[in-house]
Scaffold this motif. Sequence first.
Motif, PDB file in Angstrom:
ATOM      1  N   LYS A   1     -12.553  13.764  15.404  1.00 51.75           N
ATOM      2  CA  LYS A   1     -11.969  12.595  14.749  1.00 51.75           C
ATOM      3  C   LYS A   1     -10.761  12.122  15.549  1.00 51.75           C
ATOM      4  N   LYS A   2     -10.394  10.886  15.320  1.00 50.91           N
ATOM      5  CA  LYS A   2      -9.165  10.341  15.884  1.00 50.91           C
ATOM      6  C   LYS A   2      -8.108  10.341  14.783  1.00 50.91           C
ATOM      7  N   PRO A   3      -6.826  10.331  15.142  1.00 43.68           N
ATOM      8  CA  PRO A   3      -5.775  10.363  14.123  1.00 43.68           C
ATOM      9  C   PRO A   3      -5.899   9.282  13.051  1.00 43.68           C
ATOM     10  N   GLY A   4      -6.362   8.119  13.411  1.00 48.35           N
ATOM     11  CA  GLY A   4      -6.507   7.054  12.426  1.00 48.35           C
ATOM     12  C   GLY A   4      -7.586   7.319  11.384  1.00 48.35           C
ATOM     13  N   GLN A   5      -8.430   8.339  11.648  1.00 49.20           N
ATOM     14  CA  GLN A   5      -9.546   8.623  10.756  1.00 49.20           C
ATOM     15  C   GLN A   5      -9.285   9.755   9.767  1.00 49.20           C
ATOM     16  N   ILE A   6      -8.116  10.371   9.839  1.00 53.25           N
ATOM     17  CA  ILE A   6      -7.846  11.516   8.969  1.00 53.25           C
ATOM     18  C   ILE A   6      -6.469  11.404   8.325  1.00 53.25           C
ATOM     19  N   CYS A   7      -6.247  12.234   7.340  1.00 53.90           N
ATOM     20  CA  CYS A   7      -4.932  12.378   6.674  1.00 53.90           C
ATOM     21  C   CYS A   7      -4.414  11.063   6.114  1.00 53.90           C
ATOM     22  N   TYR A   8      -5.260  10.351   5.407  1.00 57.04           N
ATOM     23  CA  TYR A   8      -4.828   9.106   4.773  1.00 57.04           C
ATOM     24  C   TYR A   8      -5.447   8.996   3.380  1.00 57.04           C
ATOM     25  N   VAL A   9      -4.827   8.176   2.585  1.00 50.88           N
ATOM     26  CA  VAL A   9      -5.341   7.821   1.261  1.00 50.88           C
ATOM     27  C   VAL A   9      -5.212   6.306   1.157  1.00 50.88           C
ATOM     28  N   SER A  10      -6.245   5.667   0.693  1.00 54.03           N
ATOM     29  CA  SER A  10      -6.181   4.209   0.533  1.00 54.03           C
ATOM     30  C   SER A  10      -5.071   3.845  -0.451  1.00 54.03           C
ATOM     31  N   ASN A  11      -4.223   2.939  -0.023  1.00 51.30           N
ATOM     32  CA  ASN A  11      -3.121   2.410  -0.840  1.00 51.30           C
ATOM     33  C   ASN A  11      -2.187   3.478  -1.385  1.00 51.30           C
ATOM     34  N   LEU A  12      -2.050   4.584  -0.665  1.00 52.47           N
ATOM     35  CA  LEU A  12      -1.160   5.658  -1.107  1.00 52.47           C
ATOM     36  C   LEU A  12       0.251   5.144  -1.375  1.00 52.47           C
ATOM     37  N   ASN A  13       0.759   4.290  -0.499  1.00 56.01           N
ATOM     38  CA  ASN A  13       2.134   3.807  -0.603  1.00 56.01           C
ATOM     39  C   ASN A  13       2.244   2.413  -1.204  1.00 56.01           C
ATOM     40  N   THR A  14       1.157   1.902  -1.730  1.00 57.05           N
ATOM     41  CA  THR A  14       1.184   0.568  -2.332  1.00 57.05           C
ATOM     42  C   THR A  14       1.683   0.664  -3.765  1.00 57.05           C
ATOM     43  N   LEU A  15       2.646  -0.191  -4.096  1.00 52.46           N
ATOM     44  CA  LEU A  15       3.155  -0.267  -5.462  1.00 52.46           C
ATOM     45  C   LEU A  15       2.448  -1.427  -6.148  1.00 52.46           C
ATOM     46  N   LYS A  16       1.853  -1.165  -7.281  1.00 48.79           N
ATOM     47  CA  LYS A  16       1.183  -2.223  -8.038  1.00 48.79           C
ATOM     48  C   LYS A  16       1.958  -2.442  -9.325  1.00 48.79           C
ATOM     49  N   ILE A  17       2.489  -3.649  -9.452  1.00 47.81           N
ATOM     50  CA  ILE A  17       3.277  -4.010 -10.623  1.00 47.81           C
ATOM     51  C   ILE A  17       2.756  -5.344 -11.134  1.00 47.81           C
ATOM     52  N   LYS A  18       2.236  -5.321 -12.345  1.00 44.89           N
ATOM     53  CA  LYS A  18       1.727  -6.535 -12.989  1.00 44.89           C
ATOM     54  C   LYS A  18       0.796  -7.325 -12.080  1.00 44.89           C
ATOM     55  N   ASN A  19      -0.235  -6.679 -11.598  1.00 48.11           N
ATOM     56  CA  ASN A  19      -1.272  -7.296 -10.770  1.00 48.11           C
ATOM     57  C   ASN A  19      -0.777  -7.785  -9.408  1.00 48.11           C
ATOM     58  N   GLN A  20       0.396  -7.361  -9.001  1.00 48.10           N
ATOM     59  CA  GLN A  20       0.882  -7.679  -7.660  1.00 48.10           C
ATOM     60  C   GLN A  20       1.019  -6.384  -6.874  1.00 48.10           C
ATOM     61  N   SER A  21       0.724  -6.457  -5.592  1.00 52.96           N
ATOM     62  CA  SER A  21       0.827  -5.290  -4.726  1.00 52.96           C
ATOM     63  C   SER A  21       1.987  -5.464  -3.759  1.00 52.96           C
ATOM     64  N   PHE A  22       2.725  -4.388  -3.573  1.00 57.07           N
ATOM     65  CA  PHE A  22       3.863  -4.368  -2.660  1.00 57.07           C
ATOM     66  C   PHE A  22       3.696  -3.190  -1.713  1.00 57.07           C
ATOM     67  N   VAL A  23       3.936  -3.424  -0.443  1.00 51.87           N
ATOM     68  CA  VAL A  23       3.792  -2.365   0.563  1.00 51.87           C
ATOM     69  C   VAL A  23       5.146  -1.972   1.153  1.00 51.87           C
ATOM     70  N   GLU A  24       6.177  -2.055   0.360  1.00 54.42           N
ATOM     71  CA  GLU A  24       7.526  -1.765   0.853  1.00 54.42           C
ATOM     72  C   GLU A  24       7.677  -0.309   1.304  1.00 54.42           C
ATOM     73  N   ILE A  25       7.050   0.628   0.604  1.00 56.11           N
ATOM     74  CA  ILE A  25       7.157   2.033   1.025  1.00 56.11           C
ATOM     75  C   ILE A  25       6.522   2.215   2.396  1.00 56.11           C
ATOM     76  N   GLU A  26       5.384   1.579   2.619  1.00 61.32           N
ATOM     77  CA  GLU A  26       4.715   1.687   3.919  1.00 61.32           C
ATOM     78  C   GLU A  26       5.585   1.079   5.021  1.00 61.32           C
ATOM     79  N   LYS A  27       6.229  -0.031   4.745  1.00 66.50           N
ATOM     80  CA  LYS A  27       7.133  -0.649   5.728  1.00 66.50           C
ATOM     81  C   LYS A  27       8.323   0.268   6.007  1.00 66.50           C
ATOM     82  N   TYR A  28       8.858   0.851   4.957  1.00 64.10           N
ATOM     83  CA  TYR A  28       9.982   1.786   5.072  1.00 64.10           C
ATOM     84  C   TYR A  28       9.591   2.968   5.946  1.00 64.10           C
ATOM     85  N   TYR A  29       8.432   3.553   5.676  1.00 60.82           N
ATOM     86  CA  TYR A  29       7.961   4.677   6.481  1.00 60.82           C
ATOM     87  C   TYR A  29       7.730   4.257   7.930  1.00 60.82           C
ATOM     88  N   GLY A  30       7.227   3.053   8.136  1.00 56.84           N
ATOM     89  CA  GLY A  30       6.990   2.571   9.499  1.00 56.84           C
ATOM     90  C   GLY A  30       8.267   2.550  10.330  1.00 56.84           C
TER      91      GLY A  30
END
Length: 170
Positions: A35-64
């Motif tokens: 496998k390549k690194p992009g293919q392992i150790c991930y969860v879909s939308n792990l860091n996505t915050l969903k609030i009232k039908n809106q999605s925010f990726v601020e945690i992912e940006k912070y980690y980046g």
Amino acid sequence: KDHHYVHESYQKRFLSEAGQMFVLTKEYKFQVKLKKPGQICYVSNLNTLKIKNQSFVEIEKYYGQIEGEIARLFEKIEDYECKGLFGEAFKDKYGQLLLKFFIAKMFWRNPNQSDLAREYIDNILRLYDSADNKAKKLIKYDRSLIKFLYRHKEKDWSRKVIQFILLPIL
């Protein structure tokens, strides 16, 4: 969409010469697969915050942002390793802080720590109150926000903010 809990720049330290990793996979009855690194150790939308039908990726940006700094630290460590001066990278206070934070972040970011995080979330106010002033400064939030997150601890978005941002710092 696919958020890594073991970031790719860290995984790359374990690549074969072909740029792949040998991975023991559950989905293939515990066979070893390339496998390549992009293919392992991930969860879909792990860091996505969903609030009232809106999605925010601020945690992912912070980690980046943090992972860019950590990747540079690893490069510095590798350079020193080649010269036999591995310990030099840890003499720098900033490097020490980044490495400590990296270890804590990797621990809390792992989805397998969710149950433990729930235990700590129950004590988040006490953890915040007893935290070092440097940690509180890094958080850049006052106690009222911590109380707000605690009051909403049963919501997925609040739990993620606490587990993925606050606990690694505290």
